[in-house]
Write a protein that holds these residues in place. Sequence first.
Motif, PDB file in Angstrom:
ATOM      1  N   ARG A 150       7.500  30.674  16.650  1.00  0.00           N
ATOM      2  CA  ARG A 150       7.895  32.088  15.810  1.00  0.00           C
ATOM      3  C   ARG A 150       6.663  32.692  14.763  1.00  0.00           C
ATOM      4  NH1 ARG A 150       8.860  36.212  14.492  1.00  0.00           N
ATOM      5  NH2 ARG A 150      10.734  37.259  13.665  1.00  0.00           N
ATOM      6  N   LEU A 151       5.838  32.204  14.605  1.00  0.00           N
ATOM      7  CA  LEU A 151       4.758  32.377  13.826  1.00  0.00           C
ATOM      8  C   LEU A 151       3.842  33.330  14.628  1.00  0.00           C
ATOM      9  CD1 LEU A 151       3.765  29.990  11.034  1.00  0.00           C
ATOM     10  CD2 LEU A 151       5.067  32.014  11.023  1.00  0.00           C
ATOM     11  N   GLY A 162       6.168  49.963   7.846  1.00  0.00           N
ATOM     12  CA  GLY A 162       6.343  48.687   8.716  1.00  0.00           C
ATOM     13  C   GLY A 162       5.119  48.740   9.536  1.00  0.00           C
ATOM     14  N   ALA A 163       4.117  48.112   8.837  1.00  0.00           N
ATOM     15  CA  ALA A 163       3.019  47.627   9.737  1.00  0.00           C
ATOM     16  C   ALA A 163       2.251  46.470   9.072  1.00  0.00           C
ATOM     17  CB  ALA A 163       1.905  48.575  10.180  1.00  0.00           C
ATOM     18  N   TYR A 222       4.908  34.426  17.616  1.00  0.00           N
ATOM     19  CA  TYR A 222       5.176  35.662  18.061  1.00  0.00           C
ATOM     20  C   TYR A 222       4.958  37.030  17.234  1.00  0.00           C
ATOM     21  CZ  TYR A 222       8.855  39.093  18.957  1.00  0.00           C
ATOM     22  OH  TYR A 222       9.511  40.212  19.395  1.00  0.00           O
ATOM     23  N   PHE A 223       5.144  36.504  15.715  1.00  0.00           N
ATOM     24  CA  PHE A 223       4.824  37.603  14.676  1.00  0.00           C
ATOM     25  C   PHE A 223       3.445  38.145  14.756  1.00  0.00           C
ATOM     26  CE2 PHE A 223       2.829  38.011  10.462  1.00  0.00           C
ATOM     27  CZ  PHE A 223       3.674  39.194   9.948  1.00  0.00           C
ATOM     28  N   GLU A 240       3.373  40.435  17.802  1.00  0.00           N
ATOM     29  CA  GLU A 240       4.138  41.639  17.549  1.00  0.00           C
ATOM     30  C   GLU A 240       2.926  42.566  16.854  1.00  0.00           C
ATOM     31  OE1 GLU A 240       7.022  42.480  19.015  1.00  0.00           O
ATOM     32  OE2 GLU A 240       6.941  43.848  17.156  1.00  0.00           O
ATOM     33  N   GLU A 241       2.329  42.157  15.833  1.00  0.00           N
ATOM     34  CA  GLU A 241       1.748  42.609  14.655  1.00  0.00           C
ATOM     35  C   GLU A 241       0.211  43.105  14.841  1.00  0.00           C
ATOM     36  OE1 GLU A 241       3.416  44.258  12.250  1.00  0.00           O
ATOM     37  OE2 GLU A 241       5.290  43.546  12.546  1.00  0.00           O
ATOM     38  N   ILE A 267      -0.490  44.780   9.478  1.00  0.00           N
ATOM     39  CA  ILE A 267      -1.862  45.044   9.534  1.00  0.00           C
ATOM     40  C   ILE A 267      -2.259  45.922   8.253  1.00  0.00           C
ATOM     41  CG2 ILE A 267      -1.753  47.067  11.100  1.00  0.00           C
ATOM     42  CD1 ILE A 267      -4.439  44.320  10.880  1.00  0.00           C
ATOM     43  N   CYS A 325      -2.769  44.984  16.138  1.00  0.00           N
ATOM     44  CA  CYS A 325      -2.772  46.416  15.957  1.00  0.00           C
ATOM     45  C   CYS A 325      -3.407  47.122  17.297  1.00  0.00           C
ATOM     46  CB  CYS A 325      -3.541  46.896  14.741  1.00  0.00           C
ATOM     47  SG  CYS A 325      -5.509  47.025  15.032  1.00  0.00           S
TER      48      CYS A 325
END
Lengths: 162, 444
Positions: free
Chosen positions: B337-338, B172-173, B340-341, B344-345, B175, B347
């Motif tokens: 929404r994009l 779950g990453a 936000y993604f 979130e991701e 990156i 690193c």
Amino acid sequence: MSTSALLSDAAKRKIDRELTKYPADQKQSAVMSALAIAQDEHGWLPNELQDEVANYLGMPSIAVYEVATFYNMYNLKPMGRHKISVCTNLPCAFSGGVDAAEYLKSKLGVDWKELTADGKFTLVEGECMGACGDAPVLLVNNKRMCSFMSPEKLDKLIEELK
Amino acid sequence: MMIDYGPDAIILKGLDGSNWRLKDYETRAGYQALKKILKDGIKPEDVTAEVKKSGLRGRGGAGFPTGLKWSFMPRPFAGPKYLVCNSDEGEPGTFKDRDILRYNPHILIEGMIIAAYAMGTAVGYNYIHGEIWAEYERFEEALEEARAAGYLGRNILGSDFSFELHSHHGFGAYICGEETALLESIEGKKGQPRYKPPFPASFGLYGKPTTINNTETFAAVPYILREGGEAFLNLGKPNNGGTKIFSLAGHVTRPGNYEINMGTPFARLLELAGGVRGGRKLKGVIPGGSSTPVIKGDLMMTLDMDYDSIAKAGSMLGSGAVMVMDDTTCMVKAAERLAYFYFEESCGQCTPCREGTGWLYRIVHRIEHGLGRTEDLDLLLNLADQIQGRTICALGDAAAMPVRAFVKNYREEFEFHVAHKRCMVGPGGYSTSPVNEPLAMAAE
């Protein structure tokens, strides 16, 4: 070697199998799967359990904490018996991902990251699971992917897991 | 029943969802390319030359010529070299590698064995996306079958070539889809990208020479060696050889994977997927995964699906994830929404990305929620410029490009949101029904 209290022998056998994949001097490579195995058994990863993984792989504890806190499928606190991750990313949202999430929130009476009163379910917002064509998509306890989750299928799933 | 991946399929041809085993693959000419290479003693450099001739380009997103990448590997080299497959498929909209892993895993295994032979690597890893556990287990099973049949391990098929392949499960990453982050992850560390240079071909996994290719890239290799590089090239067009698997999602009638010859018109691809859902009007398309700039519907309908055509239109073919948006879509909400993604991701390693992705999200969020200011639009564009090109890896660019394209192509919708504190088009395209019924969105 310290004596293990949390990591079972069965878990260690599974970790040993993972270790065969990597060069003998690169045991740290098995840390991701070791943490996943430990989490499967325990539900989440308390620091003591992470310390045992560190011991077992001959790594400093801090190096294990770094991994556990970086990857978002590790549970750093207790979860419900079933962690349900619903993908709400854009391609899924266009095909009902957000609807499915809202339906589950109201059915279970929880918001994101909350635990149901009976301790059975934790709902989390997932990011892309690489299954956008099957939207709405959710994942139960990181492993079981459920596709095309209409309200009827969501009802059935919750009934089954209860 | 056969799964219909379209008339041009070669990688996903003849699959019914259950015929994934080694014996099934062998009836589809499986492992014949490998056998031919070993039996005829074809030289490793000739294998690479054939791949160069095929015009195969990296299917993970960057589109780098595969044969050229292979030729960067030092040979001879004293000590281990590694081969890595990037099956960490997490670019929103992309779900093609999952079908290869679950329905045709041996085509990937054969492709990797041939690649290992060409580059003289003895050990390989397939890094599989954390969320697809069932596919990981299936791949492990396929590896066992290949070992038992003598396709993997010591002295493959009685030759003096040995290669061992393992799978590594992510957790779950996003990156880790970046190749150097992926290497860090296999080493048991946080998936934070490395500076380049040095490139993986000189300093890769465990500091050794390493080549990383995408799942679909490896899966194209058996065909190239069996039928010839030229045959593969001729399926597509010059500099854009072969077929490409496109993952269609969003407002299409039949979401799914379609494998078509490179250079096929987008209109034909859309037709294969049954057109825009509910017969609605096409508003925009994200042609190659969430990080590629959105293209307006009318322009998209005139384009061909290959690296060069999409690049000419100002976007990228990327991973081949085609996100279709109809005229009910609120482009502000989509951009939110994009954004936000990526927030979130990120690193967290580089400041422009760590901080910038948060700002991108917060500003689009406030516009979407009626709190935007007129100057926010230019602020967004400025922010995107401050992020792009200023980070170690491409995640910063991947966050900046879609926001910039949404603002540029649909500026009037952003301005409407600021001026009227509501959406120009209605519920935002999130509805599951083919007609645009109002849908109560949760207040955030």
